[in-house]
Enzyme design. Structure first.
Site, PDB file in Angstrom:
ATOM      1  N   GLY A 238      -8.498  10.500   4.604  1.00 42.68           N
ATOM      2  CA  GLY A 238      -7.049  10.392   4.476  1.00 42.68           C
ATOM      3  C   GLY A 238      -6.561  10.953   3.160  1.00 42.68           C
TER       4      GLY A 238
ATOM      5  N   SER B 206      -4.879  13.865   2.525  1.00 46.38           N
ATOM      6  CA  SER B 206      -3.883  14.928   2.562  1.00 46.38           C
ATOM      7  C   SER B 206      -2.547  14.538   1.933  1.00 46.38           C
ATOM      8  CB  SER B 206      -3.646  15.397   4.003  1.00 46.38           C
ATOM      9  OG  SER B 206      -3.143  14.333   4.799  1.00 46.38           O
ATOM     10  N   ARG B 207      -2.404  13.253   1.575  1.00 42.47           N
ATOM     11  CA  ARG B 207      -1.141  12.820   0.966  1.00 42.47           C
ATOM     12  C   ARG B 207      -1.338  11.458   0.319  1.00 42.47           C
ATOM     13  NH1 ARG B 207       3.327  11.931   5.332  1.00 42.47           N
ATOM     14  NH2 ARG B 207       2.562  13.887   6.185  1.00 42.47           N
TER      15      ARG B 207
ATOM     16  N   GLY C   7      -8.968  22.028 -12.056  1.00 42.71           N
ATOM     17  CA  GLY C   7     -10.281  22.634 -12.250  1.00 42.71           C
ATOM     18  C   GLY C   7     -11.349  22.142 -11.311  1.00 42.71           C
TER      19      GLY C   7
ATOM     20  N   SER D 289      -4.970  -3.577   2.162  1.00 44.12           N
ATOM     21  CA  SER D 289      -3.522  -3.639   1.979  1.00 44.12           C
ATOM     22  C   SER D 289      -3.133  -5.052   1.581  1.00 44.12           C
ATOM     23  CB  SER D 289      -2.794  -3.259   3.264  1.00 44.12           C
ATOM     24  OG  SER D 289      -1.406  -3.550   3.159  1.00 44.12           O
TER      25      SER D 289
ATOM     26  N   TYR E  78      -1.299  -5.494  11.805  1.00 42.09           N
ATOM     27  CA  TYR E  78      -1.773  -4.516  10.828  1.00 42.09           C
ATOM     28  C   TYR E  78      -2.542  -5.223   9.707  1.00 42.09           C
ATOM     29  CZ  TYR E  78      -1.779  -1.062   7.110  1.00 42.09           C
ATOM     30  OH  TYR E  78      -2.170  -0.218   6.098  1.00 42.09           O
TER      31      TYR E  78
ATOM     32  N   LYS F  71      -6.614  -4.821   8.402  1.00 45.05           N
ATOM     33  CA  LYS F  71      -7.079  -4.544   7.039  1.00 45.05           C
ATOM     34  C   LYS F  71      -7.908  -5.704   6.483  1.00 45.05           C
ATOM     35  CE  LYS F  71      -6.204  -1.147   5.444  1.00 45.05           C
ATOM     36  NZ  LYS F  71      -6.882   0.152   5.623  1.00 45.05           N
TER      37      LYS F  71
ATOM     38  N   GLU G 206     -16.383  -7.147  -4.493  1.00 40.14           N
ATOM     39  CA  GLU G 206     -15.153  -7.655  -5.091  1.00 40.14           C
ATOM     40  C   GLU G 206     -13.934  -6.947  -4.506  1.00 40.14           C
ATOM     41  OE1 GLU G 206     -15.045 -10.241  -6.971  1.00 40.14           O
ATOM     42  OE2 GLU G 206     -17.210 -10.440  -7.193  1.00 40.14           O
TER      43      GLU G 206
END
Length: 256
Positions: free
Chosen positions: A14, A16-17, A56, A150, A166, A170, A248
């Site tokens: 994930g 790409s953003r 770089g 989350s 959701y 998570k 942790e």
């Protein structure tokens, strides 16, 4: 502090953003070779490659779909073919809810297909991608896994009604991590980073300003986290500078 990441092979799903991109760039800035996955937005992936090149770094974009185990195997094999293995794995890819939660809708009104569309990629997908990645990590020095959860999984905050399914998807990462640390011991350290509301492109698009202001007002630091705030925590836990922290959960929530 030298984080010891020069020449390490890092794979961020994930990427790409948002948090994933910030994490990929942060690892590259520390001298790591960075592979990252995208699902369909090749243009966004190219922007991540450009951001990594600007600091770089060396980038390798690979396609991965949490609902397609074959794509996970292909992605890992692409990374292995390029660099020989994986030292650090960041499980950041996620299936988001299809829309903002409706506070008027009751739990029993959620259609089965809607919650399955969250649980299958976020729980089954997390297991499948780890099964694909671990063979490429075993036997290498300083292995690190960071799972991205989350704050919804643990906190009933303002502006977050109806996110129980959701959050459940998570929260499952905690049980997954607990099982992994017992098996992997000191060979591969496994930790969880839990972001609170983070100012990503997606959240800016779906969360109205008044709700963001309300969330910030309930945050002890007085501001919402940026993707870079979260990325710095991920990079530390994913580096050899983290010498003996495993099992942790690090909350990046501004003190919520």
């Amino acid at each position: 502090m030298d984080l010891g990441l020069t020449g390490k092979i890092v794979f961020v799903t994930g990427g790409s953003r948002g948090i994933g991109r910030a994490t990929a760039v942060a690892f590259a800035r520390e001298g790591a070779h960075v592979a990252f996955s995208y699902q369909s937005e090749r243009g966004m992936a190219e922007e991540t490659c450009a951001a990594i090149a600007a600091v770089g770094g060396t980038a390798l974009p690979v396609r991965l779909d949490l609902s397609d185990p074959a794509s996970m195997t292909d992605a890992v094999e692409t990374v292995r073919a390029r660099w020989g293995g994986i030292d650090v794995f960041v499980a950041n890819a996620v299936q988001w809810p299809s829309a903002l939660p409706d506070p008027e809708r009751r739990f029993e009104q959620v259609p089965p297909q809607e919650w399955r569309d969250l649980l299958r990629p976020n729980v089954e997908g997390a297991v499948a991608v780890l099964q694909a990645v671990l063979p490429a990590m075993r036997g290498r020095r300083d292995g690190r896994i960071v799972l991205i959860s989350s704050d919804v999984a643990r906190h009933r905050g303002p502006g977050q009604p109806g996110l129980g399914i959701y959050g459940m998807s998570k929260a499952a990462l905690t049980g997954l991590a607990n099982g992994l640390i017992a098996e992997l011991g000191g060979e591969i350290l496994v930790n969880i980073v839990t972001p609170g509301f983070t100012v990503t492109e997606r959240n800016l698009a779906v969360m109205p300003q008044h709700l963001r202001d309300r969330q910030a007002a309930h945050t002890p630091t007085g501001r919402l986290s940026t993707p870079e705030d979260v990325a710095r925590a991920i990079v530390f836990l994913g580096s050899p500078a983290n010498g003996n922290i495993t099992g942790e959960t690090l909350n990046v929530t501004g003190g919520v």
